[in-house]
Design an enzyme around this catalytic site. Structure first.
Site, mmCIF file in Angstrom:
data_model
loop_
_atom_site.group_PDB
_atom_site.id
_atom_site.type_symbol
_atom_site.label_atom_id
_atom_site.label_comp_id
_atom_site.label_asym_id
_atom_site.label_seq_id
_atom_site.Cartn_x
_atom_site.Cartn_y
_atom_site.Cartn_z
ATOM 1 N N THR A 79 0.831 -1.192 0.000
ATOM 2 C CA THR A 79 0.000 0.000 0.000
ATOM 3 C C THR A 79 0.872 1.251 0.000
ATOM 4 O O THR A 79 2.108 1.160 -0.085
ATOM 5 C CB THR A 79 -0.984 -0.030 1.194
ATOM 6 O OG1 THR A 79 -1.927 1.044 1.060
ATOM 7 C CG2 THR A 79 -0.270 0.080 2.526
ATOM 8 N N LYS A 83 3.464 1.360 -3.765
ATOM 9 C CA LYS A 83 2.852 0.585 -4.844
ATOM 10 C C LYS A 83 3.536 0.769 -6.201
ATOM 11 O O LYS A 83 3.524 -0.145 -7.029
ATOM 12 C CB LYS A 83 1.358 0.910 -4.947
ATOM 13 C CG LYS A 83 0.576 0.467 -3.720
ATOM 14 C CD LYS A 83 -0.850 0.976 -3.713
ATOM 15 C CE LYS A 83 -1.715 0.182 -4.629
ATOM 16 N NZ LYS A 83 -3.165 0.471 -4.428
ATOM 17 N N ASP A 119 -6.337 -4.221 -8.088
ATOM 18 C CA ASP A 119 -7.273 -3.114 -7.917
ATOM 19 C C ASP A 119 -8.300 -3.041 -9.044
ATOM 20 O O ASP A 119 -9.476 -2.741 -8.810
ATOM 21 C CB ASP A 119 -6.519 -1.788 -7.814
ATOM 22 C CG ASP A 119 -5.851 -1.593 -6.466
ATOM 23 O OD1 ASP A 119 -6.332 -2.174 -5.478
ATOM 24 O OD2 ASP A 119 -4.838 -0.866 -6.397
#
Length: 290
Positions: A79, A83, A119
């Protein structure tokens, strides 16, 4: 210490010597809800494993990640702020992560460190679950051009969206997104965001505007059709002013929590061998303090 749902198998502990261990790397990382998410699934499935928060400063990233791999971790989530920089440490990067320019999942294998991005999957799975039958043939308006927006753009384009309109407060950043991802992307000025709703079947807000502690998103929805879908990526608050206005207009609303939950599924499957499901109990648990 995290408490797990009543009646769940004691999969998060006690651990055996064969336990598989994963975690989340970030700086800071105390705010992350991923330990609650994966801890719930470990308990639900009675898995001999653990998932832990791993605060790692940027200057220690390479040493920490290689150390975790050497120590036998199955992998980690990645995170903020790592990233994008984490890609340089990967021996293999999947196509989605390469196109987005960021990885949020590392899988440690004998062949090295594999970087993936879940994601885009998380956003699309949440959209399909929350607004089944959404009109993929209509134009989409995407607000924002950061890392989350890039994931949304890749997910939508891979689904077959034929016109993606991108509005960002910094137009140059939106131009970069369009150039690097490629496809039927039209970049518009931030001042034209309201007019860009005309004909759109989906509006996605990937900016921080409207999030708790941030300025509001000023966007009249007059030009948006009543049967359109409005999606947020933030989940604090869960019901933003934008979602409330969209629902009042008759549009379907998609909150951001589902994206967080669904993006965790491929990670859990890669490390622990189970494709977990997103349930209402999971939503309540991840949002709660129990």
């Amino acid at each position: 210490m995290t408490s797990y749902p009543p009646g769940s198998p004691p999969g998060a502990g006690p651990l055996s010597g064969k336990a598989r261990v994963a975690g989340v790397v970030g700086w800071p990382v105390a705010h992350s809800r991923s330990p609650r998410l994966h801890g719930y699934w470990l308990a639900e499935h009675g898995i001999d494993g653990a998932y832990v928060p791993l605060p790692v400063a940027p200057e220690n990233l390479e040493a920490a990640v290689r150390g975790l791999a050497a120590a036998g971790f199955a992998g980690v989530n990645v995170t903020i702020p790592h990233k994008e920089t984490i890609l340089a440490l990967c021996d293999h990067v999947d196509d989605t992560a390469r196109r987005i320019g960021a990885a949020n999942l590392l899988v440690f294998k004998e062949g090295g460190i594999e970087g993936r991005n879940t994601d885009a999957f998380g956003f699309m799975a949440n959209l399909e679950e929350s607004a089944p039958g959404w009109n993929a043939a209509a134009p989409v308006l995407l607000l924002g051009a950061g890392g989350a927006a890039r994931a949304v753009a890749v997910g939508l384009l891979d689904t077959g969206v034929t016109e993606l309109r991108v509005c960002n407060r910094n137009r140059a950043r939106a131009e970069t997104l369009a150039a690097e991802i490629a496809g039927p992307i039209t970049v518009l000025d931030w001042e034209d965001r309201a007019a860009a709703l005309d004909g759109a079947g989906l509006l996605v807000n990937s900016t921080s505007l409207g999030m708790t502690g941030q300025p509001p998103l000023e966007l009249p929805l007059d030009a948006l059709a009543n049967d359109s879908v409005v999606a947020e990526l933030v989940y604090s608050p869960l019901e933003t002013a934008l979602l409330a206005a969209a629902r009042a207009k008759g549009c379907a609303g998609v909150d951001g929590l589902g994206m967080l939950l669904h993006q965790g599924r491929p990670s859990f499957a890669a490390w622990f061998g189970v494709d977990p499901q997103v349930s209402e109990g999971l939503r309540r648990f991840v949002l709660g303090d129990g």
